[in-house]
Motif scaffolding. Structure first.
Motif, PDB file in Angstrom:
ATOM      1  N   LEU A  11      41.677   3.588  90.028  1.00  0.00           N
ATOM      2  CA  LEU A  11      40.613   3.941  90.956  1.00  0.00           C
ATOM      3  C   LEU A  11      40.605   2.941  92.105  1.00  0.00           C
ATOM      4  CD1 LEU A  11      37.648   4.797  88.563  1.00  0.00           C
ATOM      5  CD2 LEU A  11      39.267   6.351  89.640  1.00  0.00           C
ATOM      6  N   VAL A  12      40.809   3.431  93.305  1.00  0.00           N
ATOM      7  CA  VAL A  12      40.760   2.590  94.503  1.00  0.00           C
ATOM      8  C   VAL A  12      39.526   3.038  95.283  1.00  0.00           C
ATOM      9  CG1 VAL A  12      41.956   1.874  96.590  1.00  0.00           C
ATOM     10  CG2 VAL A  12      43.266   2.402  94.529  1.00  0.00           C
ATOM     11  N   ILE A  13      38.525   2.172  95.304  1.00  0.00           N
ATOM     12  CA  ILE A  13      37.236   2.519  95.917  1.00  0.00           C
ATOM     13  C   ILE A  13      36.773   1.347  96.768  1.00  0.00           C
ATOM     14  CG2 ILE A  13      34.837   3.162  95.468  1.00  0.00           C
ATOM     15  CD1 ILE A  13      35.792   4.217  92.730  1.00  0.00           C
ATOM     16  N   ASP A  14      36.473   1.616  98.034  1.00  0.00           N
ATOM     17  CA  ASP A  14      36.003   0.562  98.936  1.00  0.00           C
ATOM     18  C   ASP A  14      34.619   0.036  98.553  1.00  0.00           C
ATOM     19  OD1 ASP A  14      38.277   0.576 100.531  1.00  0.00           O
ATOM     20  OD2 ASP A  14      37.461   2.050 101.928  1.00  0.00           O
ATOM     21  N   ASP A  15      33.778   0.921  98.040  1.00  0.00           N
ATOM     22  CA  ASP A  15      32.403   0.564  97.705  1.00  0.00           C
ATOM     23  C   ASP A  15      32.396  -0.317  96.446  1.00  0.00           C
ATOM     24  OD1 ASP A  15      29.762   0.524  96.678  1.00  0.00           O
ATOM     25  OD2 ASP A  15      29.335   2.512  97.491  1.00  0.00           O
ATOM     26  N   LYS A  16      32.171  -1.608  96.629  1.00  0.00           N
ATOM     27  CA  LYS A  16      32.238  -2.564  95.513  1.00  0.00           C
ATOM     28  C   LYS A  16      31.191  -2.265  94.443  1.00  0.00           C
ATOM     29  CE  LYS A  16      32.506  -7.466  94.384  1.00  0.00           C
ATOM     30  NZ  LYS A  16      32.361  -8.834  94.831  1.00  0.00           N
ATOM     31  N   GLN A  17      29.984  -1.879  94.840  1.00  0.00           N
ATOM     32  CA  GLN A  17      28.942  -1.582  93.858  1.00  0.00           C
ATOM     33  C   GLN A  17      29.320  -0.382  92.986  1.00  0.00           C
ATOM     34  OE1 GLN A  17      25.459  -1.365  96.454  1.00  0.00           O
ATOM     35  NE2 GLN A  17      24.651  -3.172  95.407  1.00  0.00           N
ATOM     36  N   LYS A  18      29.902   0.644  93.593  1.00  0.00           N
ATOM     37  CA  LYS A  18      30.324   1.815  92.833  1.00  0.00           C
ATOM     38  C   LYS A  18      31.464   1.433  91.884  1.00  0.00           C
ATOM     39  CE  LYS A  18      29.791   5.769  94.531  1.00  0.00           C
ATOM     40  NZ  LYS A  18      29.705   6.993  95.269  1.00  0.00           N
ATOM     41  N   LEU A  19      32.393   0.618  92.379  1.00  0.00           N
ATOM     42  CA  LEU A  19      33.506   0.150  91.553  1.00  0.00           C
ATOM     43  C   LEU A  19      32.981  -0.622  90.342  1.00  0.00           C
ATOM     44  CD1 LEU A  19      36.699   0.181  91.899  1.00  0.00           C
ATOM     45  CD2 LEU A  19      36.440  -2.164  92.644  1.00  0.00           C
ATOM     46  N   GLU A  20      32.025  -1.528  90.577  1.00  0.00           N
ATOM     47  CA  GLU A  20      31.429  -2.307  89.491  1.00  0.00           C
ATOM     48  C   GLU A  20      30.683  -1.411  88.507  1.00  0.00           C
ATOM     49  OE1 GLU A  20      29.148  -5.023  91.875  1.00  0.00           O
ATOM     50  OE2 GLU A  20      30.745  -6.531  91.903  1.00  0.00           O
ATOM     51  N   SER A  21      29.998  -0.402  89.012  1.00  0.00           N
ATOM     52  CA  SER A  21      29.255   0.515  88.151  1.00  0.00           C
ATOM     53  C   SER A  21      30.203   1.308  87.256  1.00  0.00           C
ATOM     54  CB  SER A  21      28.425   1.474  89.014  1.00  0.00           C
ATOM     55  OG  SER A  21      27.828   2.468  88.214  1.00  0.00           O
ATOM     56  N   TYR A  22      31.273   1.851  87.831  1.00  0.00           N
ATOM     57  CA  TYR A  22      32.256   2.592  87.042  1.00  0.00           C
ATOM     58  C   TYR A  22      32.891   1.682  85.994  1.00  0.00           C
ATOM     59  CZ  TYR A  22      32.177   6.413  90.518  1.00  0.00           C
ATOM     60  OH  TYR A  22      31.821   7.439  91.342  1.00  0.00           O
ATOM     61  N   PHE A  23      33.240   0.470  86.389  1.00  0.00           N
ATOM     62  CA  PHE A  23      33.866  -0.485  85.470  1.00  0.00           C
ATOM     63  C   PHE A  23      32.934  -0.760  84.289  1.00  0.00           C
ATOM     64  CE2 PHE A  23      35.260  -4.556  83.835  1.00  0.00           C
ATOM     65  CZ  PHE A  23      36.645  -4.500  83.941  1.00  0.00           C
ATOM     66  N   SER A  24      31.690  -1.014  84.585  1.00  0.00           N
ATOM     67  CA  SER A  24      30.707  -1.313  83.545  1.00  0.00           C
ATOM     68  C   SER A  24      30.533  -0.123  82.603  1.00  0.00           C
ATOM     69  CB  SER A  24      29.371  -1.685  84.196  1.00  0.00           C
ATOM     70  OG  SER A  24      28.378  -1.852  83.218  1.00  0.00           O
ATOM     71  N   SER A  25      30.399   1.062  83.164  1.00  0.00           N
ATOM     72  CA  SER A  25      30.190   2.258  82.333  1.00  0.00           C
ATOM     73  C   SER A  25      31.390   2.554  81.456  1.00  0.00           C
ATOM     74  CB  SER A  25      29.901   3.470  83.226  1.00  0.00           C
ATOM     75  OG  SER A  25      28.669   3.310  83.887  1.00  0.00           O
ATOM     76  N   LEU A  26      32.594   2.459  82.013  1.00  0.00           N
ATOM     77  CA  LEU A  26      33.790   2.798  81.246  1.00  0.00           C
ATOM     78  C   LEU A  26      34.139   1.741  80.203  1.00  0.00           C
ATOM     79  CD1 LEU A  26      36.075   4.325  84.013  1.00  0.00           C
ATOM     80  CD2 LEU A  26      34.969   5.516  82.123  1.00  0.00           C
ATOM     81  N   SER A  27      33.659   0.531  80.381  1.00  0.00           N
ATOM     82  CA  SER A  27      33.969  -0.524  79.403  1.00  0.00           C
ATOM     83  C   SER A  27      33.126  -0.394  78.133  1.00  0.00           C
ATOM     84  CB  SER A  27      33.794  -1.910  80.028  1.00  0.00           C
ATOM     85  OG  SER A  27      32.437  -2.147  80.339  1.00  0.00           O
TER      86      SER A  27
END
Length: 154
Positions: free
Chosen positions: A91-107
Motif C-alpha cells: 500500500l502506497v498512500i501519501d496520507d500518513k494518518q490513513k497509512l497508520e490507521s490501516y497498519f494498526s487495523s491490519l496488525s
C-alpha cells in the motif's frame, strides 16, 4: 490500468472480507457465495460449500482487493492452499494518518515485521503479516525514492 490483489482462502473468506472491510473502512463490499448461482445438477456442490465465497471485492480509498474461497471438493484440481510469503500487498498512500490507521487495523491478531518508521527509502515504511497470513508493506512515498535513485544513476 490497475492491478488488483486477489486473495484465496480455505473456507474463511467471509471472515477475511469482514476484517479487511473494517480495517480499510471500505466504501463498497460485494460478495457472491457459490450457492448464489445456479448449480450444475450433474455436479452439485456439497451442502457445506454453498455458503463459501465464490468471489468478493472490497473497495477503499481508491484501492480494491478481491477474494474467494478454494472449494474443498476442487482441491484435486486447484491443489492445496499454501499460506506463505509468495503474495504481498503493498500500500502506497501519501496520507500518513490513513497509512497508520490501516497498519494498526491490519496488525490486530497478526504480527509486525517492521513497525512504521522513517527509513532511507521512505518517510513512513512498515511491514506486517495479518491474522490470515497475508504479508503487507506500507510505504508513504515509494515513487519519490525510486525517482531519486534513478535520476542519481543517470
Amino acid at each position: 490500468m490497475s492491478a488488483i490483489a486477489y486473495l484465496n482462502f480455505d473456507g474463511n473468506a467471509a471472515q477475511a472480507i469482514d476484517f479487511y472491510a473494517k480495517a480499510f473502512n471500505a466504501i463498497e463490499v460485494k460478495k457472491v457465495k457459490f450457492g448464489d448461482i445456479p448449480q450444475d445438477p450433474n455436479y452439485p456442490l456439497p451442502e457445506n460449500e454453498l455458503d463459501m465465497i465464490m468471489e468478493a471485492s472490497i473497495e477503499f480509498a481508491g484501492g480494491k482487493i478481491m477474494m474467494s474461497d478454494i472449494l474443498h471438493s476442487m482441491k484435486s484440481v486447484t491443489g492445496e492452499l499454501v499460506k506463505g510469503n509468495n503474495i504481498l500487498i503493498s500500500l502506497v498512500i501519501d496520507d500518513k494518518q490513513k497509512l497508520e490507521s490501516y497498519f494498526s487495523s491490519l496488525s490486530e491478531g497478526g504480527y509486525v515485521i517492521m513497525p512504521l518508521s522513517n527509513t532511507p527509502w521512505s518517510s513512513c515504511f512498515g511491514m506486517l503479516v495479518d491474522k490470515f497470513g497475508v504479508n503487507w508493506k506500507f510505504n508513504r512515498d515509494a515513487e519519490l525514492f525510486l525517482d531519486n535513485v534513478i535520476s542519481n544513476r543517470q
